[in-house]
Motif scaffolding. Sequence first.
Motif, PDB file in Angstrom:
ATOM      1  N   GLU A 169       9.951  -5.174 -10.452  1.00 40.36           N
ATOM      2  CA  GLU A 169      10.979  -5.569 -11.417  1.00 40.36           C
ATOM      3  C   GLU A 169      12.316  -5.837 -10.724  1.00 40.36           C
ATOM      4  O   GLU A 169      13.033  -6.797 -11.047  1.00 40.36           O
ATOM      5  CB  GLU A 169      11.131  -4.478 -12.481  1.00 40.36           C
ATOM      6  CG  GLU A 169       9.933  -4.405 -13.440  1.00 40.36           C
ATOM      7  CD  GLU A 169       9.918  -3.132 -14.281  1.00 40.36           C
ATOM      8  OE1 GLU A 169      10.871  -2.332 -14.146  1.00 40.36           O
ATOM      9  OE2 GLU A 169       8.956  -2.936 -15.050  1.00 40.36           O
ATOM     10  N   LEU A 170      12.677  -5.001  -9.749  1.00 44.47           N
ATOM     11  CA  LEU A 170      13.914  -5.213  -8.988  1.00 44.47           C
ATOM     12  C   LEU A 170      13.832  -6.502  -8.171  1.00 44.47           C
ATOM     13  O   LEU A 170      14.798  -7.277  -8.094  1.00 44.47           O
ATOM     14  CB  LEU A 170      14.180  -4.017  -8.072  1.00 44.47           C
ATOM     15  CG  LEU A 170      14.674  -2.735  -8.747  1.00 44.47           C
ATOM     16  CD1 LEU A 170      14.635  -1.567  -7.767  1.00 44.47           C
ATOM     17  CD2 LEU A 170      16.100  -2.931  -9.275  1.00 44.47           C
ATOM     18  N   MET A 171      12.677  -6.736  -7.534  1.00 40.43           N
ATOM     19  CA  MET A 171      12.526  -7.952  -6.738  1.00 40.43           C
ATOM     20  C   MET A 171      12.577  -9.193  -7.623  1.00 40.43           C
ATOM     21  O   MET A 171      13.085 -10.247  -7.209  1.00 40.43           O
ATOM     22  CB  MET A 171      11.215  -7.916  -5.948  1.00 40.43           C
ATOM     23  CG  MET A 171      11.171  -6.849  -4.858  1.00 40.43           C
ATOM     24  SD  MET A 171      12.548  -6.962  -3.672  1.00 40.43           S
ATOM     25  CE  MET A 171      12.244  -8.573  -2.960  1.00 40.43           C
ATOM     26  N   SER A 172      12.075  -9.084  -8.844  1.00 31.80           N
ATOM     27  CA  SER A 172      12.182 -10.194  -9.784  1.00 31.80           C
ATOM     28  C   SER A 172      13.651 -10.511 -10.074  1.00 31.80           C
ATOM     29  O   SER A 172      14.050 -11.679 -10.161  1.00 31.80           O
ATOM     30  CB  SER A 172      11.438  -9.857 -11.082  1.00 31.80           C
ATOM     31  OG  SER A 172      11.591 -10.882 -12.030  1.00 31.80           O
ATOM     32  N   GLN A 173      14.477  -9.473 -10.177  1.00 32.59           N
ATOM     33  CA  GLN A 173      15.908  -9.699 -10.380  1.00 32.59           C
ATOM     34  C   GLN A 173      16.544 -10.387  -9.165  1.00 32.59           C
ATOM     35  O   GLN A 173      17.410 -11.249  -9.314  1.00 32.59           O
ATOM     36  CB  GLN A 173      16.614  -8.370 -10.659  1.00 32.59           C
ATOM     37  CG  GLN A 173      16.220  -7.705 -11.970  1.00 32.59           C
ATOM     38  CD  GLN A 173      16.917  -6.362 -12.139  1.00 32.59           C
ATOM     39  OE1 GLN A 173      18.098  -6.199 -11.847  1.00 32.59           O
ATOM     40  NE2 GLN A 173      16.153  -5.370 -12.621  1.00 32.59           N
ATOM     41  N   TYR A 212       3.198  -6.818  -1.638  1.00 37.18           N
ATOM     42  CA  TYR A 212       2.011  -6.566  -0.819  1.00 37.18           C
ATOM     43  C   TYR A 212       2.352  -5.620   0.336  1.00 37.18           C
ATOM     44  O   TYR A 212       3.518  -5.394   0.655  1.00 37.18           O
ATOM     45  CB  TYR A 212       1.489  -7.876  -0.223  1.00 37.18           C
ATOM     46  CG  TYR A 212       0.942  -8.856  -1.221  1.00 37.18           C
ATOM     47  CD1 TYR A 212      -0.426  -8.966  -1.424  1.00 37.18           C
ATOM     48  CD2 TYR A 212       1.789  -9.689  -1.947  1.00 37.18           C
ATOM     49  CE1 TYR A 212      -0.945  -9.881  -2.339  1.00 37.18           C
ATOM     50  CE2 TYR A 212       1.277 -10.600  -2.861  1.00 37.18           C
ATOM     51  CZ  TYR A 212      -0.087 -10.696  -3.055  1.00 37.18           C
ATOM     52  OH  TYR A 212      -0.602 -11.597  -3.947  1.00 37.18           O
ATOM     53  N   THR A 213       1.303  -5.142   1.002  1.00 36.96           N
ATOM     54  CA  THR A 213       1.513  -4.278   2.161  1.00 36.96           C
ATOM     55  C   THR A 213       2.036  -5.045   3.369  1.00 36.96           C
ATOM     56  O   THR A 213       2.578  -4.450   4.290  1.00 36.96           O
ATOM     57  CB  THR A 213       0.210  -3.569   2.547  1.00 36.96           C
ATOM     58  OG1 THR A 213      -0.818  -4.552   2.722  1.00 36.96           O
ATOM     59  CG2 THR A 213      -0.206  -2.574   1.478  1.00 36.96           C
ATOM     60  N   SER A 214       1.857  -6.368   3.374  1.00 40.23           N
ATOM     61  CA  SER A 214       2.384  -7.191   4.463  1.00 40.23           C
ATOM     62  C   SER A 214       2.488  -8.624   3.989  1.00 40.23           C
ATOM     63  O   SER A 214       1.825  -9.028   3.009  1.00 40.23           O
ATOM     64  CB  SER A 214       1.483  -7.122   5.704  1.00 40.23           C
ATOM     65  OG  SER A 214       0.266  -7.806   5.469  1.00 40.23           O
ATOM     66  N   THR A 215       3.278  -9.408   4.692  1.00 39.69           N
ATOM     67  CA  THR A 215       3.369 -10.838   4.389  1.00 39.69           C
ATOM     68  C   THR A 215       2.052 -11.529   4.693  1.00 39.69           C
ATOM     69  O   THR A 215       1.641 -12.458   3.979  1.00 39.69           O
ATOM     70  CB  THR A 215       4.513 -11.475   5.201  1.00 39.69           C
ATOM     71  OG1 THR A 215       5.721 -10.756   4.942  1.00 39.69           O
ATOM     72  CG2 THR A 215       4.721 -12.925   4.807  1.00 39.69           C
ATOM     73  N   SER A 266       7.718 -14.307   0.862  1.00 37.01           N
ATOM     74  CA  SER A 266       8.795 -13.723   1.646  1.00 37.01           C
ATOM     75  C   SER A 266       8.373 -12.341   2.134  1.00 37.01           C
ATOM     76  O   SER A 266       7.176 -12.063   2.234  1.00 37.01           O
ATOM     77  CB  SER A 266      10.090 -13.677   0.828  1.00 37.01           C
ATOM     78  OG  SER A 266      11.189 -13.381   1.664  1.00 37.01           O
ATOM     79  N   THR A 267       9.329 -11.498   2.406  1.00 37.91           N
ATOM     80  CA  THR A 267       8.992 -10.236   3.067  1.00 37.91           C
ATOM     81  C   THR A 267       9.882  -9.103   2.604  1.00 37.91           C
ATOM     82  O   THR A 267      11.018  -9.314   2.161  1.00 37.91           O
ATOM     83  CB  THR A 267       9.103 -10.397   4.597  1.00 37.91           C
ATOM     84  OG1 THR A 267       8.562  -9.258   5.245  1.00 37.91           O
ATOM     85  CG2 THR A 267      10.546 -10.573   5.031  1.00 37.91           C
ATOM     86  N   LEU A 268       9.324  -7.899   2.723  1.00 33.22           N
ATOM     87  CA  LEU A 268      10.117  -6.681   2.573  1.00 33.22           C
ATOM     88  C   LEU A 268      10.490  -6.127   3.947  1.00 33.22           C
ATOM     89  O   LEU A 268      11.156  -5.098   4.042  1.00 33.22           O
ATOM     90  CB  LEU A 268       9.322  -5.626   1.791  1.00 33.22           C
ATOM     91  CG  LEU A 268       8.890  -6.011   0.375  1.00 33.22           C
ATOM     92  CD1 LEU A 268       7.987  -4.938  -0.213  1.00 33.22           C
ATOM     93  CD2 LEU A 268      10.105  -6.234  -0.518  1.00 33.22           C
ATOM     94  N   ALA A 269      10.022  -6.807   4.983  1.00 30.89           N
ATOM     95  CA  ALA A 269      10.295  -6.384   6.352  1.00 30.89           C
ATOM     96  C   ALA A 269      11.459  -7.214   6.905  1.00 30.89           C
ATOM     97  O   ALA A 269      12.258  -7.766   6.151  1.00 30.89           O
ATOM     98  CB  ALA A 269       9.035  -6.546   7.204  1.00 30.89           C
ATOM     99  N   GLY A 327       5.191  -7.419   2.005  1.00 29.87           N
ATOM    100  CA  GLY A 327       5.389  -8.835   1.745  1.00 29.87           C
ATOM    101  C   GLY A 327       5.576  -9.085   0.265  1.00 29.87           C
ATOM    102  O   GLY A 327       5.272  -8.221  -0.566  1.00 29.87           O
ATOM    103  N   THR A 328       6.080 -10.261  -0.069  1.00 28.76           N
ATOM    104  CA  THR A 328       6.287 -10.617  -1.468  1.00 28.76           C
ATOM    105  C   THR A 328       5.823 -12.038  -1.722  1.00 28.76           C
ATOM    106  O   THR A 328       5.927 -12.911  -0.858  1.00 28.76           O
ATOM    107  CB  THR A 328       7.775 -10.519  -1.867  1.00 28.76           C
ATOM    108  OG1 THR A 328       8.554 -11.350  -1.000  1.00 28.76           O
ATOM    109  CG2 THR A 328       8.283  -9.094  -1.770  1.00 28.76           C
ATOM    110  N   ALA A 329       5.304 -12.272  -2.920  1.00 27.73           N
ATOM    111  CA  ALA A 329       4.973 -13.618  -3.391  1.00 27.73           C
ATOM    112  C   ALA A 329       5.790 -13.876  -4.648  1.00 27.73           C
ATOM    113  O   ALA A 329       5.803 -13.046  -5.564  1.00 27.73           O
ATOM    114  CB  ALA A 329       3.483 -13.732  -3.676  1.00 27.73           C
ATOM    115  N   ILE A 330       6.468 -15.015  -4.677  1.00 31.32           N
ATOM    116  CA  ILE A 330       7.376 -15.334  -5.789  1.00 31.32           C
ATOM    117  C   ILE A 330       6.851 -16.570  -6.498  1.00 31.32           C
ATOM    118  O   ILE A 330       6.620 -17.608  -5.875  1.00 31.32           O
ATOM    119  CB  ILE A 330       8.819 -15.569  -5.288  1.00 31.32           C
ATOM    120  CG1 ILE A 330       9.345 -14.321  -4.553  1.00 31.32           C
ATOM    121  CG2 ILE A 330       9.738 -15.922  -6.437  1.00 31.32           C
ATOM    122  CD1 ILE A 330       9.183 -14.369  -3.055  1.00 31.32           C
TER     123      ILE A 330
END
Length: 804
Positions: free
Chosen positions: A96-100, A110-113, A245-248, A256-259
């Motif tokens: 939810e925060l990443m969506s913002q 995800y655990t990784s990109t 994108s990434t959380l790293a 990792g993140t998918a938008i």
Amino acid sequence: MAKINHNNYLDVVDNVWTSAKEKGIMHINSEEQSFNGEKFTIKGRDLINFGTCGYLGLETHPDLIANSMELTKKFGTQLSMSRAYIRPTYIQELEELMSQVFDGNKVICYTSTSNAHISVIATIIKSNDLIILDQQVHFSVQFPCKNMKLQGTEVKMVKHSNYEMLEEMIRENYNKYNRIWYMADGVYSMHGDLPDTVILKKLLDKYPKLHLYFDDAHGMSWDGKNGAGYIYDRLGVNERIVLISTLAKGFGCVGGTAIFADSEMYRRTDVFGGPLSYSHPLSPANVGAAIASAKIHLSNDIYTYQSELKELMSYMDGKLKEKNLTNISSPDSPIYFIGSGLNKVTRNFVHRILQEGIYVNTATFPVVPNDKSGLRFTLTRHNTKSDIDLLTDAMAYHLPKAIEEEGDNVERVYTEFGFHLPKNENNLQIEPINNLNLVVEEYTTIQDINATDWDLMFKDRGNISHSGMQAMEEIFSNNDKPEENWSFHYIIIKDKNGKLVLATFFTGAIYKDDIVAQENVSKQIEEIRQNDPYYLCSKTLAMGSLFCEGDFIYLDIEHSEWRKSVNHLFDFVSKVKKDIEATAVIFRDFDEGHVLSQIIEDEGYAKMRMPNTNIIKNPKWETTNDLMALIKSKKKRDNIKQYAIRHLEKFDVKIKNQITDEEAIQYFDLFENVKKNNYAFNFFQYPKKIAKVLSKYDEWEFIEISLKENNHVVAVVYGCIGDDHYCPIIVGLDYNYIETHQIYKQAMFQMVKRGNDLNKKTTYLGLTADFEKQKYLALTVPVWAYLKVDETYNLELIESYSNI
């Protein structure tokens, strides 16, 4: 035909990186007991960190550390179950925060990109889509695209950031596919260059079927509103743009993140996105840090951190220009690449910087072309302007030193990377001093070379005697097709007293770049060559030629000037390459541990495995029973008896030196059968006149194998007779008799028998069919080649043809 050992792209990577590891510039173990982002401890010394990708330094932020610990205390070290069953509250909060951060667009964490790419690509790409990869898109994107080929999805590749090529490929394929996906990086991790988002936006507007898929891992956090990244800031996401994108890296955590803007793409991926469902979710510790980082990204603090880093980037850019360093990176990214040229120079350069107490990375072939390797470093908020001063001063001092120490030319290197080197007292170019102890002779035809001198060195090395070279020059000259016309380049180096020190020859020809690729890859490429015969082909300068194999270089290593003669050889190769406009150079065929192996690698050549060669040190035998007695393995004896000796009475075997025009055509047709059915060593067909030309030369003969029942010729062997050796070069077969009469095995037996009958010490049985040749006591010898290319695109495209 039997299989061979194939070169593989990863084998080349292994050789190059292993060499770098041995030099102490890659795979380094650090020793620090704690890390604040500023320094590594290596071999007891503290080195300033210019190598990590935590651009904003958030990995040491107290909020991230505290929240990581807090969630671990609350939820333990893991939740060992798929999110397909349970999505815990802390992951819900993070998404939810990443969506913002991404303006309300849907986000999956995800655990990784890399896992994000595997998940999303497998879910959203269909078999009637086309994927177009940028040449330098990250491996984590290319890898899952190979899997997509297995479902029938077409995957192509364009040269790096070549938008004209991209648009041409879009136009050519526009009506063939439902959607066309261009996959690229937001910030390229090696050179720190950026895609042209203005051009890509125009292409999106022009072609409604075009979709963009970006890996913006290196663009996250340090750029854009909420630190959402370089690509999101310029293109955003919509139904035709997917962003990974990434959380790293700049975000400071792991993951990792998918938008998504497309709700259906999000729904399908969220329901079952491959590793999203069958592997572990992010740990509470990672999520705790990520939640704290997301809150920072949603605060004004992110802009303070961005501003601080960009001030350092601006300062770095000014210092690099002031020092006139070969920086080819974008001034708008925190990744830098200082070109140094040859691999050996880069290793020297990086080692020197490490010795100055500064940690940097190295970038070498095959990630970049052989002659365009360099020092790579990154800039983070952990660095200071004083650190930048130290690094740029050290690079400005050591770059020319490393170039000169490794025997290269500073001006050449600067020119190679598009820079001008001003002449002043600090960088005067010293012209090489001519070696008065050596005389270098260069020729373009064997006719101008003394036959006695040449044969003294090469008469018993296969078919490259003086007469053998005459035959080769005649075959590969004055032909209609460009691939059948070769240029010949000889170099002979003597000392001032006329004593031979070094000699070899090279040929310039059009090579198929997949020459040692896997057979299934070459078959795919050959289908394209039906309409585009020179697809994935390069003008190549190669030691020896494609009509011979063996030891092509004479080198007197007892001579005091032999190393200087090798330097002349490299100068010769460089000059000829330029003269014939070749884009690739190959040194071949070298045994493991050859005296020149490391020297050639140090000149920037990449070591690659060639097909093995097979050699029989002929033990004399009179009868087939004598031969059987020499072979210790009962299984091998039985095989030869069953498939070769048992069929002897079916054949007439004739040895011919002079042949008619009709026989020459017949022999060529038999060889063409083999060539068409064998992709193991993939090269252009020889000229049709080859058998007729060879029949003019005394040392060449033909073993003709025909059926007694009807005189039908079913096999032929073209063989070259040397003083102490026999060298069968070409085999031709009638494939209608492969199974019924075992004619390949019969041809193999007759080759071995002929070498024995001629009472030669050695029979060279050549490449491929190792197992078949080992039955006759052949020694299988691993052989290596050394490759240098101007551009890695063709190699990477060939690699992309292989499936997992």
